[in-house]
Motif scaffolding. Structure first.
Motif, PDB file in Angstrom:
ATOM      1  N   ILE A 211       0.842  -1.194   0.000  1.00  0.00           N
ATOM      2  CA  ILE A 211       0.000   0.000   0.000  1.00  0.00           C
ATOM      3  C   ILE A 211       0.879   1.246   0.000  1.00  0.00           C
ATOM      4  CG2 ILE A 211      -1.792   1.278   1.240  1.00  0.00           C
ATOM      5  CD1 ILE A 211      -2.514  -1.409   2.612  1.00  0.00           C
ATOM      6  N   TRP A 212       0.578   2.158  -0.923  1.00  0.00           N
ATOM      7  CA  TRP A 212       1.249   3.448  -0.973  1.00  0.00           C
ATOM      8  C   TRP A 212       0.201   4.540  -0.805  1.00  0.00           C
ATOM      9  CZ3 TRP A 212       6.529   3.550  -1.704  1.00  0.00           C
ATOM     10  CH2 TRP A 212       7.124   2.413  -2.256  1.00  0.00           C
ATOM     11  N   GLY A 213       0.477   5.555   0.002  1.00  0.00           N
ATOM     12  CA  GLY A 213      -0.447   6.669   0.094  1.00  0.00           C
ATOM     13  C   GLY A 213      -0.576   7.222   1.502  1.00  0.00           C
ATOM     14  N   PRO A 214      -1.185   8.406   1.637  1.00  0.00           N
ATOM     15  CA  PRO A 214      -1.305   9.076   2.937  1.00  0.00           C
ATOM     16  C   PRO A 214      -2.548   8.663   3.720  1.00  0.00           C
ATOM     17  CG  PRO A 214      -2.042  10.538   1.207  1.00  0.00           C
ATOM     18  CD  PRO A 214      -1.581   9.274   0.524  1.00  0.00           C
ATOM     19  N   ARG A 215      -2.534   9.018   5.002  1.00  0.00           N
ATOM     20  CA  ARG A 215      -3.655   8.920   5.949  1.00  0.00           C
ATOM     21  C   ARG A 215      -3.975   7.506   6.420  1.00  0.00           C
ATOM     22  NH1 ARG A 215      -8.073  12.842   2.929  1.00  0.00           N
ATOM     23  NH2 ARG A 215      -6.695  14.636   2.611  1.00  0.00           N
ATOM     24  N   TRP A 216      -3.177   6.533   6.026  1.00  0.00           N
ATOM     25  CA  TRP A 216      -3.500   5.170   6.427  1.00  0.00           C
ATOM     26  C   TRP A 216      -3.349   4.958   7.924  1.00  0.00           C
ATOM     27  CZ3 TRP A 216      -5.927   1.634   3.516  1.00  0.00           C
ATOM     28  CH2 TRP A 216      -6.082   1.948   2.172  1.00  0.00           C
ATOM     29  N   GLN A 217      -2.594   5.842   8.606  1.00  0.00           N
ATOM     30  CA  GLN A 217      -2.496   5.746  10.068  1.00  0.00           C
ATOM     31  C   GLN A 217      -3.856   5.965  10.728  1.00  0.00           C
ATOM     32  OE1 GLN A 217      -1.000   7.995   8.013  1.00  0.00           O
ATOM     33  NE2 GLN A 217       0.972   8.680   8.859  1.00  0.00           N
ATOM     34  N   ASN A 218      -4.786   6.609  10.023  1.00  0.00           N
ATOM     35  CA  ASN A 218      -6.102   6.888  10.574  1.00  0.00           C
ATOM     36  C   ASN A 218      -7.064   5.711  10.485  1.00  0.00           C
ATOM     37  OD1 ASN A 218      -5.276   9.570  11.007  1.00  0.00           O
ATOM     38  ND2 ASN A 218      -5.930  10.203   8.976  1.00  0.00           N
ATOM     39  N   SER A 219      -6.687   4.697   9.748  1.00  0.00           N
ATOM     40  CA  SER A 219      -7.560   3.536   9.611  1.00  0.00           C
ATOM     41  C   SER A 219      -7.676   2.779  10.932  1.00  0.00           C
ATOM     42  CB  SER A 219      -7.012   2.575   8.548  1.00  0.00           C
ATOM     43  OG  SER A 219      -7.681   1.326   8.605  1.00  0.00           O
ATOM     44  N   PRO A 220      -8.884   2.353  11.309  1.00  0.00           N
ATOM     45  CA  PRO A 220      -9.021   1.546  12.531  1.00  0.00           C
ATOM     46  C   PRO A 220      -8.324   0.188  12.409  1.00  0.00           C
ATOM     47  CG  PRO A 220     -11.090   1.624  11.314  1.00  0.00           C
ATOM     48  CD  PRO A 220     -10.180   2.618  10.664  1.00  0.00           C
ATOM     49  N   PHE A 221      -7.940  -0.176  11.179  1.00  0.00           N
ATOM     50  CA  PHE A 221      -7.267  -1.453  10.943  1.00  0.00           C
ATOM     51  C   PHE A 221      -5.772  -1.271  10.676  1.00  0.00           C
ATOM     52  CE2 PHE A 221     -11.636  -1.704   9.302  1.00  0.00           C
ATOM     53  CZ  PHE A 221     -12.148  -2.719  10.113  1.00  0.00           C
ATOM     54  N   PHE A 222      -5.238  -0.093  11.043  1.00  0.00           N
ATOM     55  CA  PHE A 222      -3.854   0.204  10.674  1.00  0.00           C
ATOM     56  C   PHE A 222      -2.864  -0.799  11.277  1.00  0.00           C
ATOM     57  CE2 PHE A 222       0.181   2.634  11.186  1.00  0.00           C
ATOM     58  CZ  PHE A 222       0.490   2.720   9.835  1.00  0.00           C
ATOM     59  N   SER A 223      -3.121  -1.277  12.467  1.00  0.00           N
ATOM     60  CA  SER A 223      -2.200  -2.241  13.085  1.00  0.00           C
ATOM     61  C   SER A 223      -2.055  -3.490  12.222  1.00  0.00           C
ATOM     62  CB  SER A 223      -2.678  -2.621  14.483  1.00  0.00           C
ATOM     63  OG  SER A 223      -3.951  -3.229  14.431  1.00  0.00           O
ATOM     64  N   GLN A 224      -3.122  -3.845  11.500  1.00  0.00           N
ATOM     65  CA  GLN A 224      -3.075  -5.013  10.622  1.00  0.00           C
ATOM     66  C   GLN A 224      -2.507  -4.676   9.247  1.00  0.00           C
ATOM     67  OE1 GLN A 224      -7.329  -5.284  12.056  1.00  0.00           O
ATOM     68  NE2 GLN A 224      -7.102  -7.326  11.175  1.00  0.00           N
ATOM     69  N   LEU A 225      -2.551  -3.405   8.877  1.00  0.00           N
ATOM     70  CA  LEU A 225      -2.094  -2.983   7.557  1.00  0.00           C
ATOM     71  C   LEU A 225      -0.678  -2.419   7.550  1.00  0.00           C
ATOM     72  CD1 LEU A 225      -5.341  -1.126   6.398  1.00  0.00           C
ATOM     73  CD2 LEU A 225      -4.518  -3.312   5.523  1.00  0.00           C
TER      74      LEU A 225
END
Length: 357
Positions: A211-225
Motif C-alpha cells: 500500500i502506498w499513500g497518505p492517511r493510512w495511520q487513521n484507519s481503525p485497521f492500521f495495526s493489521q495494515l
C-alpha cells in the motif's frame, strides 16, 4: 495557436500543473494564474482552510475577485480563451471579471462538484456554472446536473494520463528495488470508502499487497495494515506519491489494484489511464466505463468484489506469460484511446474556440 489564460494549481505535483504543461506542449502560449499559491496561507491553515472548504469558499469571494481583477489589469496581452482548472475558488463575482476579457471561458473539473461526497466545497463553483461558455466534466451524472444548472455547453471526456510525467522507465531493471512489489495499491485512506477493509480481505486470502499513500495511520485497521504500508516513499509517510516515484511504484508492481471512489460516483479514475500508460497491469472494479476502455482479460482485468479480485490476482501472479500479455496489450490500448493530457486538452480548447463540433 491560442493565447491561454490558465487559472489553476501550479504545484509541480498537481495534475493541474501537468495539464498546464500539456497545453504548452501543444504550442499554445499559456499564462498561469495560481490562486492556490496566492491564498496559500489561508488555504493551508489548519482551521481556516477547513472552514473555507466546508463553506464553499464563500467567505473568500470578495478577496479573490479583487486579487483577480488587480492581477488581470497588470497582465500583458489579451487571452483567446480562459481555462479554469477545478474552479472551486471562483464564484460569480470572479466570473463577471473574467467575462470582461471577451473570450470563451471554460471550466475543467475532474471531481464530482454536483455530487454529495465533498459537502459544500463546490458551492461557489456551482453558482458560477452559468457564466462559463463550456464546462468539461468526466461523468454522465455531472454532465446532466451541470445542464440542469444552466450550463451553456457541457463536454464529457475521459480522465487522462500525462505523456511526460507518466512516461514509463525504459526497463524494469531501472526501477529502484524499494519500489517493486507483487500487488500494489496507490491511494489515500478515506473514512467512508472502506478501502482498508477491501485490502484486508485480499491480505487474508493470501494476496501479497503493498500500500502506498497518505492517511493510512487513521484507519481503525492500521495495526493489521502497517506491515504492508510503505508510504509514498521509504522516508516520507504523509504525502502523496508523485513524480518518478509514482511511475516506479506502478511499473515496479506485477499487478496494480484500481479502487473507485463511490462517494464520487466514479466508474473510472485517473489510475484507470495512468496505470496502463506507466506500464502497469490494471486490476480494477468491473464497470461499464472500464469495459468500454479495455477488453477484459486481454488488456486489463476486472472484478466485482474482494473475493473475485483475490482469485484474479493469484491467477496472474502464477502466470507470468498471461500477466505480460495483458500488461503490454493494456499499454497499447490506452495509447490508442487518445486520453493523454495533450489529446484531451486539445479537444476541450478547440471545442471552446468553436473549432470542433
Amino acid at each position: 495557436m491560442a493565447n491561454v489564460l490558465y487559472i489553476g494549481n501550479g504545484s509541480r505535483s498537481s495534475t493541474s500543473s501537468h495539464r498546464f504543461a500539456a497545453i504548452q506542449r501543444l504550442g499554445h502560449s499559456v499564462t498561469m494564474v495560481d490562486l492556490f499559491h496566492a491564498f496559500r496561507d489561508t488555504l493551508d491553515s489548519r482551521w481556516l482552510g477547513r472552514i473555507h472548504y466546508r463553506t464553499g469558499y464563500r467567505l473568500l469571494q470578495s478577496q479573490i475577485a479583487s486579487w483577480l481583477s488587480n492581477t488581470l489589469e497588470s497582465s500583458p496581452g489579451k487571452p483567446d480563451v480562459v481555462w479554469v482548472d477545478s474552479g472551486e475558488l471562483l464564484g460569480p463575482k470572479s466570473l463577471k471579471i473574467l467575462k470582461k476579457l471577451n473570450c470563451p471561458l471554460l471550466l475543467y473539473n475532474v471531481d464530482d462538484p454536483t455530487g454529495k461526497r465533498d459537502g459544500r466545497r463546490f458551492d461557489s463553483l456551482i453558482n458560477a456554472i452559468p457564466f462559463y461558455d463550456l464546462v468539461a466534466v468526466v461523468r454522465k451524472e455531472t454532465e446532466q446536473e451541470c445542464k440542469a444548472l444552466n450550463a451553456k455547453r457541457v463536454l464529457r471526456v475521459y480522465r487522462s494520463y500525462d505523456e511526460v510525467q507518466h512516461n514509463p522507465f525504459p526497463s524494469v531493471a531501472e526501477i529502484p528495488e524499494n519500489f517493486r512489489s507483487e500487488v500494489a495499491f496507490i491511494g489515500t485512506w478515506m473514512r467512508y470508502e472502506k478501502r482498508d477493509e477491501f485490502l484486508l480481505e485480499l491480505i487474508s486470502q493470501g494476496v501479497p499487497v503493498t500500500i502506498w499513500g497518505p492517511r493510512w495511520q487513521n484507519s481503525p485497521f492500521f495495526s493489521q495494515l502497517e506491515s504492508h504500508w510503505r508510504g509514498p516513499s521509504p522516508s516520507v509517510r504523509d504525502t502523496t506519491l508523485s513524480g518518478r516515484d509514482y511511475v516506479a511504484a506502478i511499473q515496479g508492481a506485477k499487478i496494480c489494484i484500481g479502487l473507485l471512489s463511490k462517494g464520487n460516483r466514479d466508474l473510472h479514475t485517473q489510475r484507470s489511464l495512468e496505470v496502463p500508460f506507466c506500464g502497469g497491469l490494471l486490476c480494477a472494479e468491473r464497470t461499464t466505463e472500464h469495459q468500454e476502455m479495455y477488453k477484459e482479460g486481454q488488456e486489463a482485468v476486472f472484478w466485482s468484489d474482494a473475493a473475485e479480485c483475490a482469485r484474479v490476482c493469484k491467477q496472474l501472479l502464477a502466470d507470468e506469460i498471461l500477466r505480460e500479455n495483458i500488461r503490454t496489450s493494456g499499454m497499447r490500448r490506452v495509447r490508442s484511446l487518445k486520453t493523454g493530457n495533450e489529446d484531451v486538452a486539445n479537444e476541450i480548447i478547440m471545442t471552446a474556440l468553436g473549432k470542433k463540433s
